[in-house]
Design an enzyme around this catalytic site. Structure first.
Site, PDB file in Angstrom:
ATOM      1  N   ASP A  12       0.835  -1.205   0.000  1.00 57.87           N
ATOM      2  CA  ASP A  12       0.000   0.000   0.000  1.00 57.87           C
ATOM      3  C   ASP A  12       0.873   1.260   0.000  1.00 57.87           C
ATOM      4  OD1 ASP A  12      -2.327   1.411  -0.009  1.00 57.87           O
ATOM      5  OD2 ASP A  12      -2.826   1.069   2.093  1.00 57.87           O
ATOM      6  N   HIS A  29       2.609   3.557  -9.063  1.00 59.65           N
ATOM      7  CA  HIS A  29       2.517   2.118  -9.335  1.00 59.65           C
ATOM      8  C   HIS A  29       3.773   1.630 -10.071  1.00 59.65           C
ATOM      9  CE1 HIS A  29      -1.426   2.069  -7.700  1.00 59.65           C
ATOM     10  NE2 HIS A  29      -2.007   2.733  -8.683  1.00 59.65           N
ATOM     11  N   LEU A 123      11.928 -19.936  -5.015  1.00 59.23           N
ATOM     12  CA  LEU A 123      10.891 -19.095  -4.397  1.00 59.23           C
ATOM     13  C   LEU A 123       9.591 -19.257  -5.180  1.00 59.23           C
ATOM     14  CD1 LEU A 123      10.135 -16.595  -2.456  1.00 59.23           C
ATOM     15  CD2 LEU A 123      10.660 -15.177  -4.429  1.00 59.23           C
TER      16      LEU A 123
HETATM   17  C1  FPP Z   1      -1.987   0.119  -3.341  1.00 62.46           C
HETATM   18  O1  FPP Z   1      -1.514   1.455  -3.315  1.00 62.46           O
HETATM   19  C2  FPP Z   1      -1.418  -0.590  -4.484  1.00 62.46           C
HETATM   20  C3  FPP Z   1      -2.140  -1.144  -5.482  1.00 62.46           C
HETATM   21  C4  FPP Z   1      -3.606  -1.110  -5.534  1.00 62.46           C
HETATM   22  C5  FPP Z   1      -1.482  -1.813  -6.630  1.00 62.46           C
HETATM   23  C6  FPP Z   1      -0.218  -2.549  -6.329  1.00 62.46           C
HETATM   24  C7  FPP Z   1       0.592  -2.605  -7.576  1.00 62.46           C
HETATM   25  C8  FPP Z   1       1.935  -2.533  -7.641  1.00 62.46           C
HETATM   26  C9  FPP Z   1       2.806  -2.532  -6.450  1.00 62.46           C
HETATM   27  C10 FPP Z   1       2.660  -2.452  -8.941  1.00 62.46           C
HETATM   28  C11 FPP Z   1       2.425  -3.523  -9.903  1.00 62.46           C
HETATM   29  C12 FPP Z   1       2.525  -4.888  -9.356  1.00 62.46           C
HETATM   30  C13 FPP Z   1       3.250  -5.865  -9.908  1.00 62.46           C
HETATM   31  C14 FPP Z   1       3.174  -7.240  -9.348  1.00 62.46           C
HETATM   32  C15 FPP Z   1       4.121  -5.627 -11.050  1.00 62.46           C
HETATM   33  P1  FPP Z   1      -2.574   2.616  -3.440  1.00 62.46           P
HETATM   34  O2  FPP Z   1      -2.695   2.968  -4.874  1.00 62.46           O
HETATM   35  O3  FPP Z   1      -3.854   2.245  -2.777  1.00 62.46           O
HETATM   36  O4  FPP Z   1      -1.844   3.762  -2.641  1.00 62.46           O
HETATM   37  P2  FPP Z   1      -2.527   4.892  -1.748  1.00 62.46           P
HETATM   38  O5  FPP Z   1      -3.182   4.186  -0.580  1.00 62.46           O
HETATM   39  O6  FPP Z   1      -1.378   5.733  -1.332  1.00 62.46           O
HETATM   40  O7  FPP Z   1      -3.510   5.607  -2.626  1.00 62.46           O
END
Ligand code: FPP
Length: 234
Positions: A12, A29, A123
């Site tokens: 997150d 992202h 892994l």
């Molecule tokens: C939450 O942060 C994150 C996500 C909903 C997406 C996670 C994706 C990645 C880490 C990148 C792509 C993944 C891979 C496996 C290549 P948020 O957007 O909710 O952040 P915020 O709470 O600060 O708004």
């Protein structure tokens, strides 16, 4: 330091990381995807056997379409770019979640990467995509109900072990440690069944900033926990 056999992570804070830099959320992202690579490498070095990452939840479909599209495109690029290194490093890729909702191109890339890495022994990297713990439990219940209806399974034959095998995570040990970055302290529909006795570590570090030191700190914290699984200490 005790190394957890299976680490699960709620990644997150990508959006906030980008907002603080006046960048679009997609930039957060993209940076988050770099962290994925860094943390997978760190897990290999530490000898973690299973790593499960919450990459896209059933609820994330409700985000603006442009952000959903950006995440799906990022995922496809990640799979294409990283699969050769995953093969070279003995990483076996798996997916949990309702894949029927994913775009066809992403499904194709996932299938190719999972097949190409199937022999990996160092892994097991599981991506939770279009994943919700409640959705996974409902789909497992439907599968078992169909077995009962077909006369292949008696209602009394449904034990915890049988139910666990009907989940997407079948054949994977329960997580020992769940890490959530970004400051919130909740499970957000992730691995509801599997986390019955998992330890949780929360950090305010945003996912794009999370590094091997933070991972080691979470493992240190895990090492200090007394896991009793409902029993009393020895
Ligand atoms: C939450 O942060 C994150 C996500 C909903 C997406 C996670 C994706 C990645 C880490 C990148 C792509 C993944 C891979 C496996 C290549 P948020 O957007 O909710 O952040 P915020 O709470 O600060 O708004």
């Amino acid at each position: 330091m005790e190394i957890p056999r299976h680490i699960a992570i709620i990644m997150d804070g990508n959006g906030r990381w980008a907002q603080r830099r006046l960048l679009p959320r997609a930039a957060g992202h993209r940076e988050g995807a770099k962290t994925v690579r860094r943390i997978v490498e760190a897990c290999c070095r530490l000898g973690v056997g299973w790593l499960t990452l919450y990459a896209f939840s059933t609820e994330n479909w409700k985000r603006p379409q442009a952000e959903v599209d950006a995440l799906m495109a990022l995922l496809s690029r990640f799979l294409v770019a990283e699969t050769p290194d995953m093969i070279a490093n003995g990483i076996c890729l798996r997916v949990i979640g309702d894949q029927e909702r994913l775009p066809a191109g992403v499904c194709r890339n996932l299938k190719e990467s999972c097949e190409a890495t199937a022999g990996g022994k160092s892994l097991i990297l599981t991506l939770a995509l279009s994943y919700g713990g409640r959705d996974e439990i409902v789909r497992a219940a439907r599968k078992l109900a169909a077995e009962v209806q077909a006369g292949r399974l008696a209602p009394d034959g449904i034990s915890e072990a049988v139910f666990a095998e009907a989940l997407d995570s079948a054949a994977c040990p329960d997580p020992d440690l769940l890490i959530r970055t970004g400051g919130e302290q909740r499970i957000s529909n992730f691995l509801l069944w599997q986390m019955a006795y998992g330890e949780m570590v929360f950090t305010t570090t945003l996912w794009p900033d999370f590094d091997e030191m933070d991972l080691r700190a979470a493992c240190e914290e895990f090492s200090r926990r007394s896991r009793r699984f409902g029993r009393i200490s020895a």
